[in-house]
Enzyme design. Structure first.
Site, PDB file in Angstrom:
ATOM      1  N   TYR A  53      40.156  47.538  48.768  1.00 43.90           N
ATOM      2  CA  TYR A  53      41.385  48.108  48.192  1.00 43.90           C
ATOM      3  C   TYR A  53      41.102  48.877  46.903  1.00 43.90           C
ATOM      4  CZ  TYR A  53      46.198  48.116  46.347  1.00 43.90           C
ATOM      5  OH  TYR A  53      47.418  48.478  45.841  1.00 43.90           O
ATOM      6  N   LYS A 107      32.606  35.273  40.686  1.00 37.71           N
ATOM      7  CA  LYS A 107      32.788  36.448  39.831  1.00 37.71           C
ATOM      8  C   LYS A 107      32.146  36.228  38.458  1.00 37.71           C
ATOM      9  CE  LYS A 107      34.725  39.665  40.992  1.00 37.71           C
ATOM     10  NZ  LYS A 107      34.308  40.846  41.794  1.00 37.71           N
ATOM     11  N   VAL A 128      45.942  42.630  41.056  1.00 40.59           N
ATOM     12  CA  VAL A 128      46.048  44.071  41.311  1.00 40.59           C
ATOM     13  C   VAL A 128      47.124  44.347  42.355  1.00 40.59           C
ATOM     14  CG1 VAL A 128      44.818  46.145  42.037  1.00 40.59           C
ATOM     15  CG2 VAL A 128      43.607  44.367  40.732  1.00 40.59           C
TER      16      VAL A 128
END
Length: 347
Positions: A12, A170, A196
């Site tokens: 995305y 992450k 997001v």
């Protein structure tokens, strides 16, 4: 104009980064794990050319001659040298994804760490000027005691705390990237987005957008009690480009968030207020805190949210605004744009 590699082209954020780069006149390369997905990728970018004029890429998406697609997988060395050869910059957006709950943290952590280092080594060997790594607020705001002040780039997630594998992956991937860059001479910057949102490019979209979709279709029976930051994917893409070229960005982390955090009930209120009857299925009831905490312990779909329940993970993007002149659109508009885009998808 530069040659730029964007990893994980079917993702995305990566899609919007490619649109922004093409719109700015750059030549773009991207990687996919399966070249059979190249036609779908190109079609999703082409469709964006019919979107509203404030969407970057509404013209650039037609520049197919400036987009090349390579096969490369974060779990293998194969293909990375060819993908990065001749590039000026790399936006490392790709991150390992799993279709089911991992049996151990290493199922997510190892591919994330190894993949980041694999891309950085290839970039250094190719003489790339700078790598921009897409990290996450998950590398900043988790595993901490409750606090009243917003998180900043000085904060790091505590990987020894009870956090989900995604946040751990992450964090460790970003730390590994900084350690490698420190001894390599390679310029590095990171972008750490909060949740997001924004227009979709196709049927594959992020978990944050899935929450909006579930509100709209009535599959979310009650609103979970937590607050987090939100940011528009188009603004995240713009920050990647600034982090790529601005001298002040070298060696820096940048949180990407629009304003202050929102409770999920506030997001739902925006949908009901702005969409009217089309938001008729959006829940109005917030799940009691004790019930939410109990469900997060036993429901696999909620387990990754257990660190969020009852928390307000506010964060500040003041650094990006100050050093890079980055600006965001009102998050209420983004929430509406997200919903409009999801409602327009073929059923």
């Amino acid at each position: 104009m530069a040659n730029v590699l964007v990893t994980g082209g079917t993702g995305y954020i990566a899609g919007w980064c490619m649109l922004a780069l093409l719109d700015a006149g750059h030549s773009v390369r991207t990687t996919v794990r399966d070249l059979a997905r190249e036609p779908q990728l190109r079609e999703s970018l082409r469709r964006s050319s019919t979107g509203p004029s404030d969407m970057p890429g509404h013209g650039g998406a037609e520049s197919a001659d400036r987009l090349r697609v390579f096969r490369a997988d974060l779990r293998s060395d194969e293909g990375w040298r060819e993908a990065v050869d001749g590039c000026d910059y790399v936006l490392h957006v790709a991150s390992p994804t799993l279709t089911q709950v991992p049996r151990s943290d290493d199922e997510m952590v190892r591919p994330a760490v190894d993949g980041a280092l694999r891309v950085l080594r290839a970039a250094r060997a190719a003489g790339v000027r700078r790598v921009v790594l897409t990290s996450a607020i998950g590398a900043i705001a988790y595993g901490h005691d409750r606090r009243d002040t917003p998180f900043t780039e000085r904060d790091w997630t505590n990987v020894d705390a009870d956090i989900a594998p995604y946040q751990k992956s992450k964090t460790l991937a970003e730390r590994a990237a900084w350690d490698y860059a420190a001894g390599s001479g390679l310029e590095l910057a990171t972008v750490n987005p909060t949740a997001v949102l924004g227009p979709v490019l196709g049927p594959d979209y992020s978990p944050s957008l899935n929450a909006i979709a579930q509100m709209l279709d009535g599959s979310m029976p009650a609103l979970l009690p937590f607050a987090t930051g939100y940011v528009d994917v188009r603004d995240v893409a713009a920050l990647h480009l600034l982090a790529m070229t601005e001298p002040a960005a070298a060696g820096e982390r940048f949180i990407a968030t629009a304003g202050h955090s929102l409770w999920l009930r506030e997001v739902a209120a925006v949908l009901r207020d702005r969409l009217g009857e089309r938001a008729a299925k959006v829940p109005t009831r917030e799940m009691p805190l004790l019930v939410a905490r109990g469900l997060a312990k036993v429901n696999p779909q909620m387990r990754n949210l257990r660190a969020l329940i009852g928390r307000n993970l506010d964060a500040s993007s003041a650094k990006a605004e100050r050093l890079l002149g980055w600006k965001t659109r009102p998050i209420e508009d983004t929430i509406v744009d997200t919903a409009e885009s999801l409602l327009a998808l073929p059923s």
